[in-house]
Design a protein around this motif. Sequence first.
Motif, PDB file in Angstrom:
ATOM      1  N   SER A   1       0.814  -1.220   0.000  1.00 40.12           N
ATOM      2  CA  SER A   1       0.000   0.000   0.000  1.00 40.12           C
ATOM      3  C   SER A   1       0.842   1.262   0.000  1.00 40.12           C
ATOM      4  CB  SER A   1      -0.920  -0.001   1.227  1.00 40.12           C
ATOM      5  OG  SER A   1      -0.149   0.036   2.418  1.00 40.12           O
ATOM      6  N   GLY A   2       2.169   1.120   0.027  1.00 39.07           N
ATOM      7  CA  GLY A   2       3.062   2.270  -0.028  1.00 39.07           C
ATOM      8  C   GLY A   2       3.533   2.789   1.310  1.00 39.07           C
ATOM      9  N   ALA A   3       3.176   2.129   2.409  1.00 43.44           N
ATOM     10  CA  ALA A   3       3.592   2.585   3.741  1.00 43.44           C
ATOM     11  C   ALA A   3       5.077   2.295   3.963  1.00 43.44           C
ATOM     12  CB  ALA A   3       2.765   1.894   4.816  1.00 43.44           C
ATOM     13  N   ALA A   4       5.743   3.198   4.697  1.00 45.16           N
ATOM     14  CA  ALA A   4       7.152   2.989   5.033  1.00 45.16           C
ATOM     15  C   ALA A   4       7.294   1.726   5.884  1.00 45.16           C
ATOM     16  CB  ALA A   4       7.687   4.191   5.790  1.00 45.16           C
ATOM     17  N   ALA A   5       8.324   0.926   5.564  1.00 48.73           N
ATOM     18  CA  ALA A   5       8.493  -0.365   6.233  1.00 48.73           C
ATOM     19  C   ALA A   5       9.970  -0.739   6.236  1.00 48.73           C
ATOM     20  CB  ALA A   5       7.666  -1.437   5.524  1.00 48.73           C
ATOM     21  N   TYR A   6      10.284  -1.781   7.012  1.00 51.10           N
ATOM     22  CA  TYR A   6      11.645  -2.317   7.049  1.00 51.10           C
ATOM     23  C   TYR A   6      11.602  -3.833   6.934  1.00 51.10           C
ATOM     24  CZ  TYR A   6      13.701   2.152   8.302  1.00 51.10           C
ATOM     25  OH  TYR A   6      14.127   3.452   8.291  1.00 51.10           O
ATOM     26  N   GLY A   7      12.536  -4.354   6.118  1.00 50.90           N
ATOM     27  CA  GLY A   7      12.723  -5.790   5.999  1.00 50.90           C
ATOM     28  C   GLY A   7      14.140  -6.164   6.384  1.00 50.90           C
ATOM     29  N   LEU A   8      14.423  -7.447   6.346  1.00 52.46           N
ATOM     30  CA  LEU A   8      15.742  -7.947   6.712  1.00 52.46           C
ATOM     31  C   LEU A   8      16.676  -7.975   5.504  1.00 52.46           C
ATOM     32  CD1 LEU A   8      14.611 -10.986   8.874  1.00 52.46           C
ATOM     33  CD2 LEU A   8      15.793  -8.967   9.742  1.00 52.46           C
ATOM     34  N   SER A   9      17.938  -7.658   5.747  1.00 49.29           N
ATOM     35  CA  SER A   9      18.955  -7.810   4.711  1.00 49.29           C
ATOM     36  C   SER A   9      19.333  -9.278   4.565  1.00 49.29           C
ATOM     37  CB  SER A   9      20.200  -7.005   5.080  1.00 49.29           C
ATOM     38  OG  SER A   9      20.824  -7.580   6.231  1.00 49.29           O
ATOM     39  N   GLY A  10      20.074  -9.593   3.504  1.00 49.41           N
ATOM     40  CA  GLY A  10      20.553 -10.962   3.330  1.00 49.41           C
ATOM     41  C   GLY A  10      21.439 -11.402   4.480  1.00 49.41           C
ATOM     42  N   ALA A  11      22.296 -10.494   4.972  1.00 52.79           N
ATOM     43  CA  ALA A  11      23.174 -10.838   6.093  1.00 52.79           C
ATOM     44  C   ALA A  11      22.360 -11.136   7.346  1.00 52.79           C
ATOM     45  CB  ALA A  11      24.151  -9.687   6.361  1.00 52.79           C
ATOM     46  N   ALA A  12      21.271 -10.375   7.542  1.00 48.55           N
ATOM     47  CA  ALA A  12      20.431 -10.612   8.718  1.00 48.55           C
ATOM     48  C   ALA A  12      19.728 -11.959   8.626  1.00 48.55           C
ATOM     49  CB  ALA A  12      19.413  -9.487   8.861  1.00 48.55           C
ATOM     50  N   HIS A  13      19.274 -12.322   7.425  1.00 46.81           N
ATOM     51  CA  HIS A  13      18.659 -13.638   7.250  1.00 46.81           C
ATOM     52  C   HIS A  13      19.646 -14.742   7.625  1.00 46.81           C
ATOM     53  CE1 HIS A  13      14.631 -13.164   5.599  1.00 46.81           C
ATOM     54  NE2 HIS A  13      15.058 -12.139   4.899  1.00 46.81           N
ATOM     55  N   GLN A  14      20.910 -14.614   7.172  1.00 49.26           N
ATOM     56  CA  GLN A  14      21.920 -15.623   7.496  1.00 49.26           C
ATOM     57  C   GLN A  14      22.170 -15.683   8.998  1.00 49.26           C
ATOM     58  OE1 GLN A  14      24.045 -17.845   5.269  1.00 49.26           O
ATOM     59  NE2 GLN A  14      23.844 -18.653   7.332  1.00 49.26           N
ATOM     60  N   LEU A  15      22.224 -14.512   9.631  1.00 49.25           N
ATOM     61  CA  LEU A  15      22.446 -14.439  11.068  1.00 49.25           C
ATOM     62  C   LEU A  15      21.330 -15.151  11.828  1.00 49.25           C
ATOM     63  CD1 LEU A  15      24.403 -13.014  13.133  1.00 49.25           C
ATOM     64  CD2 LEU A  15      22.733 -11.151  13.187  1.00 49.25           C
ATOM     65  N   LEU A  16      20.089 -14.915  11.414  1.00 48.84           N
ATOM     66  CA  LEU A  16      18.956 -15.532  12.096  1.00 48.84           C
ATOM     67  C   LEU A  16      18.887 -17.029  11.825  1.00 48.84           C
ATOM     68  CD1 LEU A  16      16.308 -12.738  11.489  1.00 48.84           C
ATOM     69  CD2 LEU A  16      17.364 -13.346  13.672  1.00 48.84           C
ATOM     70  N   GLU A  17      19.218 -17.447  10.607  1.00 47.82           N
ATOM     71  CA  GLU A  17      19.217 -18.880  10.303  1.00 47.82           C
ATOM     72  C   GLU A  17      20.271 -19.610  11.126  1.00 47.82           C
ATOM     73  OE1 GLU A  17      19.691 -19.166   6.093  1.00 47.82           O
ATOM     74  OE2 GLU A  17      17.742 -18.208   5.688  1.00 47.82           O
ATOM     75  N   ASP A  18      21.451 -18.999  11.272  1.00 50.67           N
ATOM     76  CA  ASP A  18      22.470 -19.600  12.136  1.00 50.67           C
ATOM     77  C   ASP A  18      21.956 -19.698  13.572  1.00 50.67           C
ATOM     78  OD1 ASP A  18      24.344 -20.004  10.150  1.00 50.67           O
ATOM     79  OD2 ASP A  18      25.438 -18.141  10.535  1.00 50.67           O
ATOM     80  N   GLY A  19      21.285 -18.636  14.027  1.00 55.14           N
ATOM     81  CA  GLY A  19      20.760 -18.630  15.382  1.00 55.14           C
ATOM     82  C   GLY A  19      19.690 -19.675  15.610  1.00 55.14           C
ATOM     83  N   ASP A  20      18.886 -19.947  14.570  1.00 51.52           N
ATOM     84  CA  ASP A  20      17.806 -20.937  14.712  1.00 51.52           C
ATOM     85  C   ASP A  20      18.330 -22.284  15.175  1.00 51.52           C
ATOM     86  OD1 ASP A  20      15.954 -19.095  13.895  1.00 51.52           O
ATOM     87  OD2 ASP A  20      15.704 -19.916  11.875  1.00 51.52           O
ATOM     88  N   ARG A  21      19.486 -22.661  14.664  1.00 52.76           N
ATOM     89  CA  ARG A  21      20.025 -23.984  14.982  1.00 52.76           C
ATOM     90  C   ARG A  21      20.375 -24.096  16.467  1.00 52.76           C
ATOM     91  NH1 ARG A  21      21.759 -23.440   9.552  1.00 52.76           N
ATOM     92  NH2 ARG A  21      23.602 -22.197  10.052  1.00 52.76           N
ATOM     93  N   ARG A  22      20.654 -22.965  17.090  1.00 52.63           N
ATOM     94  CA  ARG A  22      20.944 -22.986  18.521  1.00 52.63           C
ATOM     95  C   ARG A  22      19.676 -22.817  19.349  1.00 52.63           C
ATOM     96  NH1 ARG A  22      26.471 -20.523  20.487  1.00 52.63           N
ATOM     97  NH2 ARG A  22      27.714 -20.538  18.585  1.00 52.63           N
ATOM     98  N   ILE A  23      18.856 -21.864  18.944  1.00 55.97           N
ATOM     99  CA  ILE A  23      17.742 -21.423  19.784  1.00 55.97           C
ATOM    100  C   ILE A  23      16.626 -22.459  19.842  1.00 55.97           C
ATOM    101  CG2 ILE A  23      15.930 -19.677  19.983  1.00 55.97           C
ATOM    102  CD1 ILE A  23      18.002 -17.722  18.699  1.00 55.97           C
ATOM    103  N   TYR A  24      16.346 -23.104  18.711  1.00 58.63           N
ATOM    104  CA  TYR A  24      15.205 -24.011  18.635  1.00 58.63           C
ATOM    105  C   TYR A  24      15.677 -25.457  18.555  1.00 58.63           C
ATOM    106  CZ  TYR A  24      12.965 -19.608  17.401  1.00 58.63           C
ATOM    107  OH  TYR A  24      12.527 -18.300  17.401  1.00 58.63           O
ATOM    108  N   GLY A  25      16.030 -26.031  19.694  1.00 56.11           N
ATOM    109  CA  GLY A  25      16.282 -27.464  19.742  1.00 56.11           C
ATOM    110  C   GLY A  25      17.624 -27.911  19.246  1.00 56.11           C
ATOM    111  N   ARG A  26      18.685 -27.258  19.703  1.00 57.64           N
ATOM    112  CA  ARG A  26      20.036 -27.699  19.350  1.00 57.64           C
ATOM    113  C   ARG A  26      20.276 -29.105  19.879  1.00 57.64           C
ATOM    114  NH1 ARG A  26      24.692 -24.192  21.886  1.00 57.64           N
ATOM    115  NH2 ARG A  26      23.632 -24.910  23.761  1.00 57.64           N
ATOM    116  N   PRO A  27      20.775 -30.039  19.046  1.00 62.34           N
ATOM    117  CA  PRO A  27      21.045 -31.385  19.547  1.00 62.34           C
ATOM    118  C   PRO A  27      22.184 -31.389  20.554  1.00 62.34           C
ATOM    119  CG  PRO A  27      21.903 -31.108  17.311  1.00 62.34           C
ATOM    120  CD  PRO A  27      21.095 -29.889  17.620  1.00 62.34           C
ATOM    121  N   ALA A  28      22.103 -32.295  21.494  1.00 66.41           N
ATOM    122  CA  ALA A  28      23.137 -32.389  22.526  1.00 66.41           C
ATOM    123  C   ALA A  28      24.456 -32.832  21.905  1.00 66.41           C
ATOM    124  CB  ALA A  28      22.703 -33.371  23.601  1.00 66.41           C
ATOM    125  N   ALA A  29      25.534 -32.169  22.299  1.00 67.18           N
ATOM    126  CA  ALA A  29      26.856 -32.548  21.808  1.00 67.18           C
ATOM    127  C   ALA A  29      27.318 -33.840  22.488  1.00 67.18           C
ATOM    128  CB  ALA A  29      27.852 -31.427  22.083  1.00 67.18           C
TER     129      ALA A  29
END
Length: 279
Positions: free
Chosen positions: A73-101
């Motif tokens: 609709s043309g409203a000002a907004a913010y999305g994630l950069s490619g680097a931020a997507h990579q950062l969050l994907e890396d974080g997902d592996r830790r935050i949501y059910g990291r397997p025990a070492a």
Amino acid sequence: MSDQQSHTPRSLIVTFYGAYGRGGPGFDGIDGPVPVAALIRLLGVLGVDPPSVRSAVSRLKRRGLLVADRTASGAAAYGLSGAAHQLLEDGDRRIYGRPAARLSDGWVLAVFSVPEEERSKRHLLRSRLARLGFGTAAPGVWIAPAHLCEEARHTLERLQLASYVDLFTGTHAGFEPTVRSVARWWDLDAIAAQHRAFLDVHEPVLRRWSRRRTVAPEAAYRDYLAALDAWRRLPYADPGLPSPLLPEDWPGGRAAEVFGRLHTKLRSAGARYAREVAA
């Protein structure tokens, strides 16, 4: 530091985007860039005032994590950069059910050397390795369970620090028993205290929700985002060491269980609230 004090505007915005603001097919959250007005309202639920939201967004934009955009609709907004997507994907592996070492998985070593004239990069290297959960084995030699190797590689490449570092994987061959070495490489008491602080705040929240028959979307969003913002630091402070190397009364498992139950109970209802606000 209290749990409330730890919820900085910048941290909450990163947490919000990780939980509800990524968009894309199959993602249970806001589809597309997040309108500025919606972001202000959504952070206001957690007590963040509009100037603080705008200031934090500006800092995250300068760091290259958020990018300015427009909604359909043309409203000002913010999305994630490619680097931020990579950062969050890396974080997902830790935050949501990291397997025990396991002990048999071995270790990753980060060995670095930085010229004296670039000592600011030496400080950045140390701080980032510490934030990834690495312990200090010796000056310039940092160690972590081997499952952190790829995330360390991504982080060092993203920060343009890879040229200063050599990564090795292998086993601990002595001479001190590994369980004693681990207590030297990491401050286990400090990590355990962080787990207990999380439990002090969020275990009562789980008990309250466990007694409720219905899940109100706004309350679910507020409590889930607060829990996620507190929890997502812990898998970085705690590198996920094999259980034989940890004290018998280690609180990390109970903290992970509390977060996991809050995630199951609250996340989807919180997503409904976020979508309603952003619509």
